[in-house]
Design a protein around this motif. Structure first.
Motif: not given
Ligand SMILES: Nc1ncnc2c1ncn2[C@@H]1O[C@H](COP(=O)(O)OP(=O)(O)OP(=O)(O)O)[C@@H](O)[C@H]1O
Ligand SMILES: [Mg+2]
Lengths: 359, 275
Positions: A123-129, A249-256
């Motif tokens: 989520x942090x990745x996604x928010x930053x992007x 999508x960023x959450x999905x990749x981090x979780x995967x």
């Protein structure tokens, strides 16, 4: 008025011909897989490339990259990259280890907890992007090091070590997250022998691929992911929640990535903080070999799946041949080059598809 | 239909940070009426229609739909109220099929419960039909990727899409810019048809002929403010042309260019005559 009666045959008829099959975007990746498979089956025959034990070597390896490659491919289709997966893999392992060892959670709570933590980092990745407009390559490069640093620091602070032991998870969780050693299959040689050496990550990969195939190609949301990579501005104007979708999508990749770390931890009964820089490149190679365009807007789950298999064979297959092992990297480089060139050709074929029909 | 405007702007300002783009814009469009929005490059036309399409929220002032003040939560909200927009740039996705492009964001689905399936057959069929109505008869395959179409064909696809989804208001930002003579005529015909069906149409163009053919009502933007607002027949073609050039006298401008070219071996002046 234009007559629309000729639509029926042209829309219904395409897709069955061989040419139609070749024009499918995953055709290149599938063809590449078949070639590489035949090549290594031939040169690796004597060293058991195709035996259950032999194939499980490259299948297990492929499954770990594959679980990460699919969401990384989603992001690439949406026009983004995620480099931070390299640090999310160890993060998954050590968070689970610490959750069981230090916080005394049972294995399933620990796995759930790990997924929540991973989701938050994604989520942090996604928010930053989405908020800063800084290219995701840079954002996730930064978070890669931030997470790697936190992995080591928090590990030492909380557990006093960077090498965690993961307690035996019990038969059911071993079965779902580890491998199949102890369950179902007896000791003797039988048709299930391959399951003795196949790890659970392989089955997770298959199920995950099917779910992701549904999301990208069958459900209506897949359209939105392609649209973001095709033309972000237009997608937003069309009312597609581009920011929310990207964060998801960023959450999905981090979780995967964290899930891969969890399976490795359960399997090896240990987890370490070592950042897996190699997996960053591996996942991107699988996606590109699978026909996803680096520039976004185009790609398939099936292609990524075949790309991962191809990569797994090339990466591990050399051990089954009499070629010098030092040639491994060279093989992968050549594979990547060929794939990129082929992708270009196939994409041109795809854009021109059915232009001939207009006569 | 009553006399309440379908869509209206009241004293709308829009600024991006320190940059003020729109000042005190008030406009109304009734059902069955075509408003032509005219103005020089950078006058703020696209920004204005993005405010109507829910892409931008006005900095001050209000947007009214059917006389009720509304705050669009986003483009989707505007679309759900029957406002369909063709933006000046983009609007299509090159590596996606005609059918998927057409239904972007409004995907037809079949299936049960949460397991929705994109209905490719229906999407392709409707998309091809609607695009053919726009005079693009060469598109017969809904699976074809849009990247293989010409610029005008793509533009027609975007317009066809808006016409299909626009239930109440149709907003077209320079829709004829990339089009051939025949397709431009089709678009003008479509605008007239939409008007007859009782839609409110907002039409942006730089071509006086196109504006005069379909417009009932004209608004001219100069540097983000409404400089003129008049009805069909109230101004001559020359006057409209001058207003569209941002208030300059085009006849003078043309004469000065000709004079310049005579004294400079037929070369046009190097610097633009604007400002
Ligand atoms: N998102 C934005 N941020 C900052 N400034 C903007 C933004 N969008 C538009 N502008 C500015 O607003 C002004 C008006 O732009 P706009 O696109 O509305 O003009 P236009 O009338 O549509 O011009 P054209 O005829 O060239 O299409 C321009 O000076 C532009 O630089
Ligand atoms: Mg504009």
């Amino acid at each position: 008025m234009a007559d629309t009666s000729n639509n029926e045959k042209s829309t219904g008829g395409s897709g069955f011909s061989l040419l139609g099959l070749l024009r499918r975007p995953e055709a290149g990746a599938a063809a590449g897989f078949i070639l590489v498979f035949i090549f290594f089956s031939y040169f690796g025959w004597d060293k058991n490339f195709l035996t259950p034990l032999g194939s499980s070597t490259w299948l297990n390896f492929a499954s770990k990259v594959g679980i990460i490659a699919i969401p990384v491919g989603f992001l690439m289709i949406a026009g983004e990259l995620d480099i931070s997966v390299g640090a999310m893999i160890p993060a998954g392992g050590i968070v689970m280890a610490m959750a069981t060892n230090q916080f005394g959670m049972n294995i399933w709570f620990a796995v759930g907890f790990t997924m929540v933590v991973a989701g938050m980092i994604g989520w942090v990745n996604g928010m930053l992007v989405t908020r800063t407009q800084v290219p995701s390559l840079i954002v996730t490069l930064a978070t890669l090091f931030v997470i790697a640093g936190l992995n080591a620091y928090l590990s030492k602070q909380i557990a006093g070590t960077t090498q965690h032991s993961v307690p035996d998870a019990g038969i059911v969780s071993e079965f779902i997250l580890g491998d199949y050693h102890s369950w179902i299959i007896g000791e003797g040689e039988n048709s299930f022998t391959i399951f003795r050496s196949l790890q659970s990550s392989f089955f997770i990969w298959i199920v995950f691929s099917i779910v992701c195939f549904y999301i990208l190609h069958v459900s209506p949301w897949g359209n939105w992911i392609f649209a973001m990579g095709g033309d972000q501005e237009s997608a937003r104007n069309a009312g597609i929640p581009t920011n929310g979708l990207k964060i998801a999508l960023f959450m999905l990749s981090a979780m995967a990535a964290a899930l891969v770390g969890v399976t490795e931890g359960v399997l090896a009964n240990s987890a370490s903080t070592t950042t897996q820089f190699g997996m960053i490149f591996n996942s991107i190679i699988c996606v590109v070999v699978g026909g996803v365009l680096l520039t976004g807007g185009f790609g398939t789950v099936t292609g990524t799946f075949f790309g991962t298999l191809t990569f797994g064979i090339v990466f591990q297959g050399i051990n089954f041949t009499s070629f010098d092992k030092d040639l491994n990297m060279l093989f992968i480089g050549v594979l990547l080059l060929i794939a990129v060139l082929m992708n270009d050709t196939f994409r041109k074929l795809a854009t021109n598809a059915s232009t001939k029909k207009k006569g | 239909m009553s006399d309440t405007p379908v869509i209206e702007l009241r004293n709308v300002d829009k600024s991006f940070g320190p940059i003020d783009v729109l000042h005190e814009i008030s406009l109304k469009v009734k059902a069955g009426e075509v408003l032509c929005l005219l103005g020089d490059n950078g006058a703020g036309k696209s920004t204005l229609i993005k405010t109507l399409a829910g892409v931008h929220a006005p900095t001050r002032g209000e947007v009214l739909v059917d006389g009720q003040p509304v705050k669009f939560s986003g483009p989707k909200d505007a679309q759900n109220r029957g406002i369909a927009t063709v933006h000046q740039f983009g609007g299509t996705y090159p590596l996606m099929s005609v059918g998927r492009n057409f239904f972007m964001g409004e995907e037809p689905t079949k299936g049960f419960g949460p397991f929705k399936v994109f209905d490719r057959k229906t999407a392709n069929k409707i998309a091809v039909e609607e695009v053919q109505k726009m005079g693009i008869t060469r598109i017969t395959d809904g699976d074809r990727l849009v990247g293989g179409l010409s610029g005008g064909e793509r533009q027609s696809l975007a317009i066809a899409r808006a016409v299909y989804f626009g239930a109440r208001v149709l907003i077209l930002d320079e829709p004829t810019a990339a089009l051939g003579v025949k397709q431009a005529a089709h678009v003008l015909r479509i605008v007239n048809e939409a008007k007859k069906r009782g839609l409110a149409v907002i039409f942006i163009t730089h071509q006086v002929m196109h504006a005069m053919t379909v417009g009932d009502h004209f608004a001219v933007l100069i540097r983000g403010a409404i400089a003129a607002d008049f009805r069909k027949g109230e101004k001559s073609r020359e006057e409209i042309t001058d207003l569209m050039a941002g208030g300059q006298n085009m006849a003078d401008l043309e004469a000065s260019i000709e004079g310049y070219m005579e004294t400079h071996d037929g070369h046009p002046p190097k610097v633009s005559a604007a400002e």
